[in-house]
Design an enzyme around this catalytic site. Sequence first.
Site, PDB file in Angstrom:
ATOM      1  N   LYS A   1      -1.376  -4.843  -3.126  1.00  0.00           N
ATOM      2  CA  LYS A   1      -0.993  -6.064  -2.391  1.00  0.00           C
ATOM      3  C   LYS A   1      -2.244  -6.754  -1.870  1.00  0.00           C
ATOM      4  O   LYS A   1      -2.405  -7.972  -2.011  1.00  0.00           O
ATOM      5  CB  LYS A   1      -0.028  -5.717  -1.242  1.00  0.00           C
ATOM      6  CG  LYS A   1       1.365  -5.406  -1.740  1.00  0.00           C
ATOM      7  CD  LYS A   1       2.299  -4.866  -0.674  1.00  0.00           C
ATOM      8  CE  LYS A   1       3.640  -4.484  -1.324  1.00  0.00           C
ATOM      9  NZ  LYS A   1       4.564  -3.783  -0.445  1.00  0.00           N
TER      10      LYS A   1
ATOM     11  N   GLN B   1       4.719  -1.638   5.502  1.00  0.00           N
ATOM     12  CA  GLN B   1       5.099  -0.883   4.302  1.00  0.00           C
ATOM     13  C   GLN B   1       6.032   0.265   4.689  1.00  0.00           C
ATOM     14  O   GLN B   1       5.700   1.073   5.552  1.00  0.00           O
ATOM     15  CB  GLN B   1       3.818  -0.325   3.648  1.00  0.00           C
ATOM     16  CG  GLN B   1       4.057   0.398   2.346  1.00  0.00           C
ATOM     17  CD  GLN B   1       4.455  -0.546   1.206  1.00  0.00           C
ATOM     18  OE1 GLN B   1       3.907  -1.642   1.064  1.00  0.00           O
ATOM     19  NE2 GLN B   1       5.410  -0.126   0.394  1.00  0.00           N
TER      20      GLN B   1
ATOM     21  N   ASP C   1       9.059 -10.177   3.513  1.00  0.00           N
ATOM     22  CA  ASP C   1       9.907  -9.225   2.787  1.00  0.00           C
ATOM     23  C   ASP C   1      11.389  -9.601   2.905  1.00  0.00           C
ATOM     24  O   ASP C   1      12.240  -8.951   2.305  1.00  0.00           O
ATOM     25  CB  ASP C   1       9.712  -7.815   3.381  1.00  0.00           C
ATOM     26  CG  ASP C   1       9.063  -6.860   2.398  1.00  0.00           C
ATOM     27  OD1 ASP C   1       8.941  -7.221   1.210  1.00  0.00           O
ATOM     28  OD2 ASP C   1       8.702  -5.747   2.817  1.00  0.00           O
TER      29      ASP C   1
END
Length: 292
Positions: free
Chosen positions: A55, A99, A122
């Site tokens: 990422k 995460q 997200d």
Amino acid sequence: MSQARIIDGKAFAAQLREQVAADVANLKAQHGLTPGLAVVLVGEDPASQVYVRSKGEQTLAAGMHSETHRLPAETSQAELLSLVERLNDDPAIHGVLVQFPVPDHMSQAAIVAAISPDKDVDGLTVTNAGRLASGLPALTACTPAGCMVLLKDVVGDLRGKRAVVVGRSNLMGKPMAQLLLAADCTVTIAHSRTQDLAAVCREADILVAAVGRPQMVKGDWIKPGATVIDVGINRIPKEDGKTRLVGDVDFEAAKEVAGAITPVPGGVGPMTIAMLLANTVSAAKRLNGIAE
Ligand code: NDP
């Protein structure tokens, strides 16, 4: 029966990353704005470390600002939440991603709730899930959004298609179903309590498997000519003692029946980070009042 078209997610993702990089270059030139993504990793889960590194690298490669915050596994929830708050308030950051999974002493729900919906790249907050379900503009979970890019290209007009989503997680199954519904598909959501799952799957013109069970969807569960999107990422042992990645669909059998299918790896996976970059750019524009 001819073999299915194998959907090249890597190529689609590369194209999307190029678009994002061009968009970023424009934002910098015209508005002096550099979109910024902050990724927070707690602990040392090996798979998460790989994802977080990718990422960061891809964010930088698109010309964006990237921050990775690596915290030890014993970090308290309060410390993590205060970092999230700091990132929520930081004008150089437009996307905040924690995460998952986080260590057991932390609450995933509390962490998601702490992320500003405007920076929730997200698409996990209740606000963004609600906006999506209500047909309002929202930051949408990256993997389902990536699946839609593939489907729109491969299938074209989705209106009236029968879509079956196997899996109902907040991260994957539910937003996937909402996106398909918004595209005028007739949507069924299946899960672990669904009866006669094979028959339900066989109705699908579009079958999305997001379960986490290696090769669970068999070739004879697929309607001939259907488009199959395999979200699953499962590591299984090989005969030589090493491991390999497989999806939730029995790919070898399915490709003999389907019209098009995503492979694992190289299908849905590469789209996820590309969509994360695209979401960060969208968030940066919205936060700065720039039209999309
Ligand atoms: P979850 O474990 O959160 O959800 C799995 C879903 O599958 C649940 O809704 C569960 O049903 C359902 N399920 C489990 N067993 C069965 C069964 N036997 N029959 C029918 N349904 C079943 O997983 P995620 O949604 O987070 O992820 C799913 C898969 O996708 C995983 O392999 C994950 O690694 C992968 N993934 C890949 C991404 C990518 O970038 N390509 C991104 C995100 C996920 P119930 O609700 O009833 O328990």
